[in-house]
Design an enzyme around this catalytic site. Structure first.
Site, PDB file in Angstrom:
ATOM      1  N   GLY A   1       0.782  -1.444  -0.050  1.00 34.80           N
ATOM      2  CA  GLY A   1      -0.104  -0.102   0.060  1.00 34.80           C
ATOM      3  C   GLY A   1       0.691   1.158   0.103  1.00 34.80           C
ATOM      4  O   GLY A   1       0.202   2.391  -0.013  1.00 34.80           O
TER       5      GLY A   1
ATOM      6  N   GLU B   1       4.983  -6.252   1.913  1.00 36.68           N
ATOM      7  CA  GLU B   1       4.379  -6.678   0.512  1.00 36.68           C
ATOM      8  C   GLU B   1       4.021  -5.448  -0.487  1.00 36.68           C
ATOM      9  O   GLU B   1       2.996  -4.993  -1.162  1.00 36.68           O
ATOM     10  CB  GLU B   1       3.094  -7.210   0.548  1.00 36.68           C
TER      11      GLU B   1
ATOM     12  N   GLY C   1       3.906  -3.169  -3.763  1.00 35.75           N
ATOM     13  CA  GLY C   1       3.591  -3.314  -5.204  1.00 35.75           C
ATOM     14  C   GLY C   1       3.784  -2.047  -5.963  1.00 35.75           C
ATOM     15  O   GLY C   1       4.620  -1.587  -6.562  1.00 35.75           O
ATOM     16  N   ARG C   2       2.647  -1.235  -5.674  1.00 38.51           N
ATOM     17  CA  ARG C   2       2.595  -0.065  -6.549  1.00 38.51           C
ATOM     18  C   ARG C   2       3.873   0.914  -6.399  1.00 38.51           C
ATOM     19  O   ARG C   2       4.369   1.282  -7.305  1.00 38.51           O
ATOM     20  CB  ARG C   2       1.385   0.702  -5.885  1.00 38.51           C
TER      21      ARG C   2
ATOM     22  N   ARG D   1      -7.609   2.598 -14.447  1.00 36.74           N
ATOM     23  CA  ARG D   1      -7.643   3.568 -13.432  1.00 36.74           C
ATOM     24  C   ARG D   1      -8.353   4.608 -13.325  1.00 36.74           C
ATOM     25  O   ARG D   1      -9.004   4.877 -12.419  1.00 36.74           O
ATOM     26  CB  ARG D   1      -6.192   3.587 -12.783  1.00 36.74           C
TER      27      ARG D   1
ATOM     28  N   TYR E   1     -11.255   4.513 -10.906  1.00 37.42           N
ATOM     29  CA  TYR E   1     -10.731   4.962  -9.616  1.00 37.42           C
ATOM     30  C   TYR E   1     -10.802   6.486  -9.652  1.00 37.42           C
ATOM     31  O   TYR E   1     -10.395   7.176  -8.556  1.00 37.42           O
ATOM     32  CB  TYR E   1      -9.679   4.543  -9.027  1.00 37.42           C
TER      33      TYR E   1
ATOM     34  N   CYS F   1     -16.226   1.955 -26.780  1.00 39.45           N
ATOM     35  CA  CYS F   1     -17.451   2.450 -26.712  1.00 39.45           C
ATOM     36  C   CYS F   1     -18.288   2.732 -25.297  1.00 39.45           C
ATOM     37  O   CYS F   1     -19.147   1.868 -25.017  1.00 39.45           O
ATOM     38  CB  CYS F   1     -18.465   1.555 -27.699  1.00 39.45           C
ATOM     39  N   GLU F   2     -17.558   3.449 -24.410  1.00 38.47           N
ATOM     40  CA  GLU F   2     -17.934   3.790 -23.011  1.00 38.47           C
ATOM     41  C   GLU F   2     -17.735   5.429 -22.966  1.00 38.47           C
ATOM     42  O   GLU F   2     -16.425   5.755 -23.071  1.00 38.47           O
ATOM     43  CB  GLU F   2     -17.381   2.956 -22.179  1.00 38.47           C
TER      44      GLU F   2
ATOM     45  N   TYR G   1      -0.984  -1.683 -11.802  1.00 43.27           N
ATOM     46  CA  TYR G   1      -2.329  -1.699 -12.187  1.00 43.27           C
ATOM     47  C   TYR G   1      -2.761  -1.151 -13.428  1.00 43.27           C
ATOM     48  O   TYR G   1      -3.916  -0.600 -13.693  1.00 43.27           O
ATOM     49  CB  TYR G   1      -3.157  -1.130 -11.043  1.00 43.27           C
TER      50      TYR G   1
HETATM   51  C1  PLP Z   1      -2.631  -5.475  -3.624  1.00 39.96           C
HETATM   52  C2  PLP Z   1      -1.846  -6.064  -2.363  1.00 39.96           C
HETATM   53  C3  PLP Z   1      -0.513  -5.741  -2.049  1.00 39.96           C
HETATM   54  C4  PLP Z   1      -0.073  -4.690  -3.099  1.00 39.96           C
HETATM   55  O1  PLP Z   1      -0.667  -3.355  -2.752  1.00 39.96           O
HETATM   56  P1  PLP Z   1       0.257  -2.059  -3.342  1.00 39.96           P
HETATM   57  O2  PLP Z   1      -0.685  -0.944  -3.029  1.00 39.96           O
HETATM   58  O3  PLP Z   1       0.420  -2.529  -4.884  1.00 39.96           O
HETATM   59  O4  PLP Z   1       1.624  -2.097  -2.542  1.00 39.96           O
HETATM   60  C5  PLP Z   1      -0.159  -6.240  -0.884  1.00 39.96           C
HETATM   61  N1  PLP Z   1      -0.601  -7.040  -0.092  1.00 39.96           N
HETATM   62  C6  PLP Z   1      -1.974  -7.669  -0.375  1.00 39.96           C
HETATM   63  C7  PLP Z   1      -2.576  -8.459   0.402  1.00 39.96           C
HETATM   64  C8  PLP Z   1      -2.676  -7.068  -1.647  1.00 39.96           C
HETATM   65  O5  PLP Z   1      -3.925  -7.573  -1.989  1.00 39.96           O
END
Ligand code: PLP
Length: 434
Positions: free
Chosen positions: A240, A277, A279-280, A316, A320, A359-360, A388
């Site tokens: 996150g 964890e 990601g983004r 996105r 969002y 077409c949206e 994403y």
């Molecule tokens: C999506 C997700 C992440 C990664 O979230 P980011 O915002 O991309 O860092 C980590 N853990 C879990 C369980 C997730 O579902």
């Protein structure tokens, strides 16, 4: 914060000109900067080094095997949410002991694959799921580790409702009281050793404060569980961390770590394992989506810039209301952007709506965006599209998926081919009786 830079009005990915790339691979395409990806990973690794964490890159943010491999080669573990992502982790050569597997709906065949692969932890979402995984592991004559996903009831008000996961009433995890009963009930199961707590409070989270609140609650829970005789060796604080959709919008890894590390120092010193964890925050700024202007059209007072990619390749904005900075890849010197933000104080900009071909009505990247003058045939870069982006792309309207290109220094490699019409229809070629 990334290696997408204008030189003499031309946009480069590291040392490769985007216009040259477009001439070779066609449009639209995603282009990733390996150095940017690695820099963002390294920053997290350095900021949290004192805790010697297992950093599990969240494959769901951007799953191309070549990108996962670049991170696995640097020592990253992987956070997977499906059997398909586990398969990607294997192809990337990830260390299976550093794989965590989350998700509310794991199927039996996915669980069997993950148990057989010897992954690090199953992140558990419900009692029924725990019982199923424990039974499968037992049947296979194997053991596995489990982390209970706890819902700490904290969230960041800046996070979009659709990406908030840490509130009490989302579908994810169990609340703190139920967590204690969970350990009472399942703490002694041999085939599935319940020895960890997992948090993931949503995304993107633009300050360390929600983590502090969640980790404090989790540490209190771990104390209570240990006092009740349970063995809790590991805390997974989830993902996150934010990304710079606008220049300087997200805290640095060191800013998050500055508040989080002190809370976990004692736990780590006592032999506890910490998992992250992200990601983004690793992948978002490492990717651009490059598109060509097909048509210009005026409607009322509005100027529409119609491009050859849309919500089917980057959902996105439609899903969002997310902001992505958009700018031509080739501009006059006075139009080199000095920051990536919604409004730039530059001469001669025109307000445009940038829309795709789907077409949206929702297929718009930006509604009121000031851009330098653009003409049919110009290229636009959609920034911070690494996370994403491609992973959520679809064949809606039967548009083929775009190519993916990885740049490392002055070298560019196609790491996923552009789909052809035959690829799109491949699985429909024969009809089979069942
Ligand atoms: C999506 C997700 C992440 C990664 O979230 P980011 O915002 O991309 O860092 C980590 N853990 C879990 C369980 C997730 O579902």
């Amino acid at each position: 914060m990334d290696h997408f830079i204008y030189r003499n009005g031309q946009l480069f990915a590291e040392d490769v000109s985007i216009d040259d790339l477009a001439a070779k691979v066609g449009t639209p395409f995603y282009v990733y900067s390996q150095r940017t990806l690695e820099d963002h990973y390294d920053r997290i690794a350095q900021a949290f080094a004192e805790l010697d964490p297992i950093i599990c890159y969240s494959i769901k943010s951007c799953g191309n095997v070549h990108l996962c491999k670049a991170l696995a080669d640097r020592g990253a573990g992987m956070d997977v949410v499906s059997g398909g992502e586990l398969h990607r982790a294997k192809l990337a050569g990830a260390n299976m002991a550093k794989v965590v597997y989350a998700g509310v709906g794991k199927t039996d065949s996915e669980i069997i694959d993950a148990v057989n692969a010897g992954i690090g932890w199953f992140n558990i979402e419900s009692e029924a799921e725990f019982e199923n995984i424990a039974a499968i592991a037992k049947r296979l004559g194997k053991t596995a580790n489990a982390a209970l996903r706890v819902n700490p009831d904290v969230y960041d008000s800046k996070t979009h409702d659709k990406t908030t996961t840490g509130k009490k009433e989302t579908k994810f995890g169990v609340d703190i009281e139920r967590a204690k009963r969970f350990f009472e009930r399942y703490g002694q199961v041999e085939s599935l050793r319940l020895n960890a707590i997992h948090l993931h409070i949503g995304s993107p989270i633009y300050s360390a404060d929600p983590y502090v609140a969640a980790i404090n609650k989790a540490m209190q829970l771990i104390d209570d569980l240990r006092q009740a005789g349970h063995h809790v060796t590991t805390l997974d604080i989830g993902g996150g961390f934010a990304a710079d959709y606008q220049t300087g919008a997200s805290p640095l890894a060191a800013d998050y770590a500055g508040q989080i590390v002190p809370l976990l120092r004692d736990f780590h010193a006592g032999g506890g394992t910490i998992i992250l964890e992200p990601g983004r925050t690793i992948s978002a700024n490492a990717g651009l989506l490059v598109t060509r202007v097909l048509y210009l059209k005026t409607g009322g007072r509005k100027k529409f810039v119609i491009v050859d990619t849309g919500m089917h390749h980057l959902i996105r904005p439609a899903m969002y209301e997310a902001f992505h900075f958009i700018w031509p890849t080739s501009v006059a010197p006075q139009h080199e952007p000095n920051a990536r933000q919604e409004t730039l104080d530059l001469p001669g900009l025109e307000t445009c709506e940038v829309v795709g071909p789907v077409c949206e009505t929702a297929d718009a990247f930006a509604k009121d965006r000031a851009l330098p003058p653009v003409a049919r045939g110009d290229l636009l870069a959609i920034f911070t599209a690494g996370a994403y982006g491609m992973v959520m792309a679809s064949n809606y309207n039967a548009f083929p998926l775009p190519a993916e290109v990885l740049v490392n220094g002055d070298r560019a490699t196609v790491i996923r081919k552009r789909q052809t019409y035959d690829d799109v229809t491949a699985l429909e070629r024969e009809a089979m009786a069942v």
